[in-house]
Design an enzyme around this catalytic site. Structure first.
Site, PDB file in Angstrom:
ATOM      1  N   CYS A 120       9.402  38.289  66.784  1.00  0.00           N
ATOM      2  CA  CYS A 120       9.416  37.830  68.130  1.00  0.00           C
ATOM      3  C   CYS A 120       7.975  36.984  68.481  1.00  0.00           C
ATOM      4  CB  CYS A 120       9.333  39.024  69.183  1.00  0.00           C
ATOM      5  SG  CYS A 120      10.693  40.040  68.790  1.00  0.00           S
ATOM      6  N   ARG A 164       9.310  31.416  62.655  1.00  0.00           N
ATOM      7  CA  ARG A 164       9.143  33.016  62.423  1.00  0.00           C
ATOM      8  C   ARG A 164      10.662  33.853  62.319  1.00  0.00           C
ATOM      9  NH1 ARG A 164       3.893  34.495  64.499  1.00  0.00           N
ATOM     10  NH2 ARG A 164       4.976  36.747  65.224  1.00  0.00           N
ATOM     11  N   TRP A 192      13.446  38.581  67.860  1.00  0.00           N
ATOM     12  CA  TRP A 192      14.032  39.168  66.327  1.00  0.00           C
ATOM     13  C   TRP A 192      14.373  40.594  66.881  1.00  0.00           C
ATOM     14  CZ3 TRP A 192      15.229  37.823  61.800  1.00  0.00           C
ATOM     15  CH2 TRP A 192      15.423  38.927  60.584  1.00  0.00           C
ATOM     16  N   ASN A 225       6.438  41.943  72.355  1.00  0.00           N
ATOM     17  CA  ASN A 225       6.513  42.072  70.939  1.00  0.00           C
ATOM     18  C   ASN A 225       6.003  43.404  70.756  1.00  0.00           C
ATOM     19  OD1 ASN A 225       7.016  39.483  71.054  1.00  0.00           O
ATOM     20  ND2 ASN A 225       5.440  38.600  69.930  1.00  0.00           N
ATOM     21  N   GLY A 226       6.681  44.145  69.624  1.00  0.00           N
ATOM     22  CA  GLY A 226       6.251  45.501  69.314  1.00  0.00           C
ATOM     23  C   GLY A 226       7.254  46.598  69.673  1.00  0.00           C
ATOM     24  N   GLU A 280      12.541  45.280  38.886  1.00  0.00           N
ATOM     25  CA  GLU A 280      12.081  44.494  39.969  1.00  0.00           C
ATOM     26  C   GLU A 280      11.044  43.482  39.512  1.00  0.00           C
ATOM     27  OE1 GLU A 280      13.386  43.538  42.576  1.00  0.00           O
ATOM     28  OE2 GLU A 280      11.998  42.744  43.930  1.00  0.00           O
ATOM     29  N   LYS A 322      11.522  39.372  39.792  1.00  0.00           N
ATOM     30  CA  LYS A 322      10.494  38.616  40.603  1.00  0.00           C
ATOM     31  C   LYS A 322      10.060  37.412  39.658  1.00  0.00           C
ATOM     32  CE  LYS A 322      11.271  39.244  43.871  1.00  0.00           C
ATOM     33  NZ  LYS A 322      12.103  40.329  44.314  1.00  0.00           N
ATOM     34  N   GLU A 334      13.154  35.008  38.716  1.00  0.00           N
ATOM     35  CA  GLU A 334      13.574  34.002  39.872  1.00  0.00           C
ATOM     36  C   GLU A 334      12.608  32.854  40.328  1.00  0.00           C
ATOM     37  OE1 GLU A 334      14.993  36.198  43.218  1.00  0.00           O
ATOM     38  OE2 GLU A 334      13.333  37.508  43.234  1.00  0.00           O
ATOM     39  N   HIS A 392      15.187  51.090  20.888  1.00  0.00           N
ATOM     40  CA  HIS A 392      16.643  50.968  20.765  1.00  0.00           C
ATOM     41  C   HIS A 392      17.228  49.716  20.609  1.00  0.00           C
ATOM     42  CE1 HIS A 392      17.230  55.431  20.837  1.00  0.00           C
ATOM     43  NE2 HIS A 392      16.256  55.428  22.175  1.00  0.00           N
ATOM     44  N   LYS A 444      18.634  32.503  50.216  1.00  0.00           N
ATOM     45  CA  LYS A 444      18.004  33.707  51.139  1.00  0.00           C
ATOM     46  C   LYS A 444      19.239  34.717  51.168  1.00  0.00           C
ATOM     47  CE  LYS A 444      14.869  36.341  52.219  1.00  0.00           C
ATOM     48  NZ  LYS A 444      14.267  37.141  51.122  1.00  0.00           N
TER      49      LYS A 444
HETATM   50  C1  F6R Z   1      15.581  38.897  44.870  1.00  0.00           C
HETATM   51  C2  F6R Z   1      16.456  38.490  46.022  1.00  0.00           C
HETATM   52  C3  F6R Z   1      18.050  39.089  45.922  1.00  0.00           C
HETATM   53  C4  F6R Z   1      18.309  39.678  46.976  1.00  0.00           C
HETATM   54  C5  F6R Z   1      19.799  39.968  46.849  1.00  0.00           C
HETATM   55  C6  F6R Z   1      20.520  40.941  48.178  1.00  0.00           C
HETATM   56  O1  F6R Z   1      14.414  38.520  45.282  1.00  0.00           O
HETATM   57  O2  F6R Z   1      15.957  38.310  47.135  1.00  0.00           O
HETATM   58  O3  F6R Z   1      18.247  39.586  44.573  1.00  0.00           O
HETATM   59  O4  F6R Z   1      17.619  40.993  47.105  1.00  0.00           O
HETATM   60  O5  F6R Z   1      20.580  38.675  47.055  1.00  0.00           O
HETATM   61  O6  F6R Z   1      20.367  40.458  49.187  1.00  0.00           O
HETATM   62  P1  F6R Z   1      20.137  41.386  50.633  1.00  0.00           P
HETATM   63  O7  F6R Z   1      19.374  42.364  50.255  1.00  0.00           O
HETATM   64  O8  F6R Z   1      20.003  40.386  51.739  1.00  0.00           O
HETATM   65  O9  F6R Z   1      21.769  41.977  50.461  1.00  0.00           O
END
Ligand code: F6R
Length: 606
Positions: free
Chosen positions: A2, A27, A74, A98-99, A479, A483, A486, A502, A601
């Site tokens: 927000c 934001r 938001w 906000n909050g 994970e 990271k 990607e 293995h 995203k």
């Molecule tokens: C990795 C990443 C993707 C998402 C995946 C699921 O950094 O961002 O692997 O985690 O596309 O996305 P959501 O969580 O939005 O369903």
């Protein structure tokens, strides 16, 4: 997240207010609104969607005034719609906030009993009614009295039609900055909103208030004692401000994690009984005890959070859990028995595979519960109940703060289920005590960012990387590898450490860096053996160890430490250095970490 803007002393104030909102668009938000104070009363417009949509419905003549407030919302409590958008009004009062007001339920009951009518599902509306109820001709006094009745966090801006040149701002836990001008004064949650008008600002601290008129600004604490604040000069440009001074959104979001983890458990833990309340779940104790099987559906990083959830729920709540890639689940014929619940874990709440898997599970009779970040997203709307992670908008494509938020929620869920079956009150209290220390411990890991950058220099030009972990740190190895690949485009794989022999052990040579998460827990001796195997083959070892460790540290080329914690909470700390390592390696390679190639995203198409 927000955004707040308030301006007093500018004719036709709606124009600069809308301009201020536009500066906060980065934001993320899902609705917007504006209110001005006129002698006759408050004039307010709000709308779901973008500022453009708000502009389409407003009448600028109607808004002709020199003092007003505006907001981008938001959603946290209630759907993103016009009713829930800010400002919220009560009589001649308008409030933007906000909050999170934690005791809004109790306040709502008390105010309803006094005859106040609620038009939204938000926690903010109680503030508007409360201030109205306490108003006796002096706005700052009414705000002070109201805030003493409120638990939770806030950054607020308030106006009253009877004092139409005044804005009152106050903060506790949610940022607020005053902009000092020549003939006008400004209030905002983020300097980006007011930078076009002034570079002279006063940052409010918690429990502080500011009263703005065109002639000046006074600052007090919540007990109405005057305080003197320094006026600071902003030297940053807009781009730097939007990223909070960080070079990238991803780094900003990594550094937000002490706060976002806290926001995920704030108001949901009951330390006195070692228990948890998750209102959005809408399950009775009896229903919680009747759960026989849990299926977690997710993709990517959210899938890895789900795997952490599997370790936690099975070990501490003793309920069988399966974690499945949503894309696989939706195309096979899954067996759903009575007593099965499906947790769909998704930051965006829009990932098509997760959404379709959820629909399939529902069709087959499972109760579906969404764990999402984006309020009002499709998964949040279509799941029968849900838990929001409250991480705020995640702009960097590589997910970081959403992951730790998801893991925090799954930890709370473990405790909720476990306290109804296997976890004692004493154990529950111990877990919650330690959970409350996690934000500070994350900060301690973040303090090693420069050191991790130095380590990254040694590996930035490599082509491969292996990540190893055991138990609850195995998903963290996955994970960490995700990271790295990607954002840096280095080939990386995560493995359970014992699986190395293995197959992947064949790859180990001096060109193969191996990141080993080897914290002090039950499998420490075993993982030390795995590290020795890597060393014997001259692989380069970067280890993430518990502070004070000497044994694995002695076998490693580089060591990153995390503070000691309970084994079940370790993932919240051990993932942080891996996020930072991936980030620094990608930056050293000159990659655009916020917009990695080929990635979106939210993956809303197959
Ligand atoms: C990795 C990443 C993707 C998402 C995946 C699921 O950094 O961002 O692997 O985690 O596309 O996305 P959501 O969580 O939005 O369903």
């Amino acid at each position: 997240m927000c955004g707040i803007v308030g301006i007093t002393g500018v004719p036709q104030v709606a124009y600069p207010l809308l301009e201020g909102l536009r500066r906060l668009e980065y934001r993320g938000y899902d609705s917007a609104g504006i209110a001005v104070a006129k002698a006759g009363g408050i004039v307010c417009y709000k709308e779901k969607g973008k500022i453009k949509e708000l502009e389409e419905i407003i009448d600028l003549d109607d808004l002709d005034a020199s003092c007003g407030i505006a907001h981008t919302r938001w959603a946290t409590h209630g759907q993103p719609n016009r009713e829930n958008a800010h400002p919220h009004l009560s009589g001649k009062v308008a409030v933007v906030h906000n909050g999170i007001i934690e005791n809004f339920g109790a306040l709502k009951v008390a105010l309803s009993n006094k005859g106040y009518v609620f038009h939204s599902e938000t926690d903010t509306e109680v503030l508007a009614h409360l201030i109205n109820d306490l108003y006796r001709g002096n706005l700052e006094k009414a705000v002070q009295q109201a805030l003493k009745l409120v638990d939770g966090t806030f950054g607020i801006a308030v106006i009253h039609a009877d004092e139409p040149r005044k804005i009152v701002g106050a903060r506790r836990g949610s940022p607020l900055v005053v902009g000092v001008g020549e003939t006008a004064n400004y209030l905002a949650s983020d300097v980006a909103a007011i930078l076009g008008h002034t570079r002279q600002v006063i940052y409010l601290d918690d429990w502080e208030m500011a009263v703005l008129t065109p002639e000046g600004v006074t600052t007090t604490n919540i007990d109405n004692q005057q305080i003197t604040k320094d006026i600071e000069e902003i030297t940053w440009d807009l781009d730097q401000i939007q990223k909070g001074g960080y070079a990238h959104y991803m780094l900003k979001e990594i550094f937000e994690q002490p706060d976002t983890v806290l926001d995920a458990f704030r108001g949901r833990i009951l330390p006195a009984t070692g228990d948890v309340k998750l209102g959005g779940l809408e399950l009775t104790d009896w229903e919680l005890r009747s759960i026989r099987r849990i299926i977690i559906l997710a993709c990517g990083t959210s899938y890895h959070a789900g795997l952490v959830g599997e370790y936690l729920i099975e070990e501490y709540a003793r309920i069988p859990v399966e974690v499945e890639y949503a894309s696989e689940f939706r195309y096979r014929s899954p067996i759903i028995e009575p007593g099965t619940i499906c947790l769909t874990v998704s930051q965006s709440g829009e990932t098509i595979d997760t959404l379709e898997a959820m629909r399939e599970a529902k069709r087959r009779g499972a109760k579906v519960i969404g764990i999402t970040n984006v309020v009002g997203s499709t998964i949040a709307r279509e799941s029968e109940s849900g838990i929001y992670i409250h991480a705020g908008p995640e702009i960097g494509v590589a997910s970081t703060k959403a992951f730790t938020g998801q893991v925090t929620i799954l930890t709370l869920l473990t405790l909720l289920l476990g306290r109804r079956t296997h976890i004692s009150a004493e154990k529950g209290m111990q877990i919650l005590e330690e959970l409350q220390r996690i934000p500070d411990k994350i900060r301690q890991v973040l303090d090693q960012s420069d050191k991790i950058r130095e380590i990254a220099k040694a590996y930035a030009q490599d082509h491969n990387c292996l990540y190893l972990g055991r138990g609850v740190n195995f998903p963290i190895a996955l994970e960490g590898a995700l990271k790295l690949k990607e954002i840096s485009y280095i080939h990386a794989e995560g493995y359970p450490a014992a699986e190395m022999k293995h197959g992947p052990i064949a790859l180990i040579d001096p060109q193969m860096p191996v990141v080993v998460i080897s914290t002090r827990d039950g499998s420490y001796e075993k993982i030390r053996g795995n590290v020795q195997e890597v060393r014997a083959r001259h692989g380069k070892i970067i280890s993430v160890v518990t502070e004070g460790d000497t044994e694995i540290a002695a076998l490693s080329d580089h060591v990153i430490t995390i503070p000691p914690t309970l084994n079940m909470l370790t993932p919240l700390l051990s993932v942080i250095p891996l996020q930072l390592l991936a980030y620094h390696i990608a930056v050293l390679r000159g990659e655009d970490v916020d917009q990695p190639r080929n990635l979106a995203k939210a993956v809303t198409v197959e």
